[in-house]
Design an enzyme around this catalytic site. Sequence first.
Site, PDB file in Angstrom:
ATOM      1  N   SER A 180       2.746  -7.231   2.934  1.00  0.00           N
ATOM      2  CA  SER A 180       3.315  -6.423   4.176  1.00  0.00           C
ATOM      3  C   SER A 180       4.011  -7.067   5.265  1.00  0.00           C
ATOM      4  O   SER A 180       4.761  -6.487   6.079  1.00  0.00           O
ATOM      5  CB  SER A 180       1.902  -5.860   4.709  1.00  0.00           C
ATOM      6  OG  SER A 180       1.410  -4.780   4.114  1.00  0.00           O
TER       7      SER A 180
ATOM      8  N   LYS B 286       7.624  -6.047   5.329  1.00  0.00           N
ATOM      9  CA  LYS B 286       7.809  -4.801   6.085  1.00  0.00           C
ATOM     10  C   LYS B 286       8.694  -4.730   7.485  1.00  0.00           C
ATOM     11  O   LYS B 286       9.519  -4.164   7.988  1.00  0.00           O
ATOM     12  CB  LYS B 286       6.514  -3.931   6.500  1.00  0.00           C
ATOM     13  CG  LYS B 286       5.731  -3.572   5.422  1.00  0.00           C
ATOM     14  CD  LYS B 286       4.294  -3.093   5.773  1.00  0.00           C
ATOM     15  CE  LYS B 286       3.733  -2.489   4.464  1.00  0.00           C
ATOM     16  NZ  LYS B 286       2.097  -2.059   4.932  1.00  0.00           N
TER      17      LYS B 286
ATOM     18  N   TYR C 197      -2.377  -3.838  11.992  1.00  0.00           N
ATOM     19  CA  TYR C 197      -3.212  -2.745  11.552  1.00  0.00           C
ATOM     20  C   TYR C 197      -4.144  -2.359  12.645  1.00  0.00           C
ATOM     21  O   TYR C 197      -3.914  -2.692  13.813  1.00  0.00           O
ATOM     22  CB  TYR C 197      -3.915  -2.839  10.129  1.00  0.00           C
ATOM     23  CG  TYR C 197      -3.037  -3.164   9.318  1.00  0.00           C
ATOM     24  CD1 TYR C 197      -1.725  -2.464   8.998  1.00  0.00           C
ATOM     25  CD2 TYR C 197      -2.896  -4.425   8.386  1.00  0.00           C
ATOM     26  CE1 TYR C 197      -0.817  -2.929   8.194  1.00  0.00           C
ATOM     27  CE2 TYR C 197      -1.845  -4.837   7.615  1.00  0.00           C
ATOM     28  CZ  TYR C 197      -1.016  -4.043   7.229  1.00  0.00           C
ATOM     29  OH  TYR C 197      -0.042  -4.295   6.375  1.00  0.00           O
TER      30      TYR C 197
ATOM     31  N   VAL D 236      -1.696  -8.940   3.046  1.00  0.00           N
ATOM     32  CA  VAL D 236      -2.965  -9.057   2.493  1.00  0.00           C
ATOM     33  C   VAL D 236      -2.772 -10.276   1.366  1.00  0.00           C
ATOM     34  O   VAL D 236      -3.857 -10.748   0.858  1.00  0.00           O
ATOM     35  CB  VAL D 236      -3.558  -7.981   1.719  1.00  0.00           C
ATOM     36  CG1 VAL D 236      -3.686  -7.075   2.850  1.00  0.00           C
ATOM     37  CG2 VAL D 236      -2.643  -7.267   0.723  1.00  0.00           C
TER      38      VAL D 236
ATOM     39  N   TYR E  61       8.877  -0.072  -2.759  1.00  0.00           N
ATOM     40  CA  TYR E  61       7.706  -0.587  -2.018  1.00  0.00           C
ATOM     41  C   TYR E  61       6.822  -1.510  -2.652  1.00  0.00           C
ATOM     42  O   TYR E  61       6.928  -2.632  -2.194  1.00  0.00           O
ATOM     43  CB  TYR E  61       6.748   0.740  -1.447  1.00  0.00           C
ATOM     44  CG  TYR E  61       5.695   0.222  -0.902  1.00  0.00           C
ATOM     45  CD1 TYR E  61       5.991  -0.100   0.410  1.00  0.00           C
ATOM     46  CD2 TYR E  61       4.282   0.217  -1.307  1.00  0.00           C
ATOM     47  CE1 TYR E  61       4.643  -0.826   1.131  1.00  0.00           C
ATOM     48  CE2 TYR E  61       3.174  -0.193  -0.625  1.00  0.00           C
ATOM     49  CZ  TYR E  61       3.454  -0.637   0.790  1.00  0.00           C
ATOM     50  OH  TYR E  61       2.454  -1.048   1.465  1.00  0.00           O
TER      51      TYR E  61
END
Length: 309
Positions: free
Chosen positions: A64, A67, A243, A261, A191
């Site tokens: 991630s 992103k 998050y 992760v 993605y």
Amino acid sequence: MEELKEIVAAIAADMAAETDRGAVADYIPALARVSPDHFGIAVVTADGETIAAGDAEMAFSVQSVSKVFTLTMALNRLGRALWKRVGREPSGSAFNSIVQLESEHGIPRNPFINAGAIVVSDALLTGYGARETIGDILRFVRFLAEDDGVEIDSEVAHSEAATGFRNFALANYMKAFGNLENPVEEALKVYFHQCALTMNCRQLAMAGRYLMNAGVHPGTQEPVVPPERARRINALMLTCGHYDGSGEFAFRVGLPGKSGVGGGILAVAPGKASIAVWSPGLNDRGNSKLGSLALERLAEATGWNVFTA
């Protein structure tokens, strides 16, 4: 500079001695095989120095953290129109939660949770093929890092596609609300491949330099984004980059940061440094346990903090 080298070396030594290292992301088979014993750190300063320690040259799946780069690309392409499809608020929920999508009509809270990043991938895909879009992402990250050694691990991408049932659910749910423009399978292909970017700490810290340099690529002096956009990406990293652990990270570290992760974290000290840490073991919020601790100690030792003058 010598003092910073000593700080980084001491942090790496302390992390090597830690016994509580968290748990690897075993729900992605390709990541489950990575040993939690690794730790790497790289700091690229505003004057161009690179300080690294530990496993800083060992490649890992950035997941991630990617992103940040796809959000940059989407904002450059769509500008403010992107915010009609994805919000800018912390979610307070797990990164793969579907709960808020129903009450918020398929609009993800922010671009860093999985649903929001899938929308960003879909936005990049519109008007292009999946293969072309994936190639554009790879070229952009290589440009930022000034390193053609950055790769996409096809095994990781296929592993995610084979087990990413929640991401398929998120994408189909948003498609039902009209918030995906392209076929679900194509958006998710983009993605999964962006998440499978493989970098080491040095490459990742290099790629993040534009965010500590007011949007300008330090190597080429090209503007990657306008200064205001760099500031706003940093703001989203601070408030949403970890998050439902973002508040705790801001409290303890005080720097914009984006976790993945795979155990990597990209952090930015505006005007001072771009920092990457990696340790595969995660805490209960899905963020690198030792990576977070290392950044907390680095911020304490250097005084780097966006909340102090």
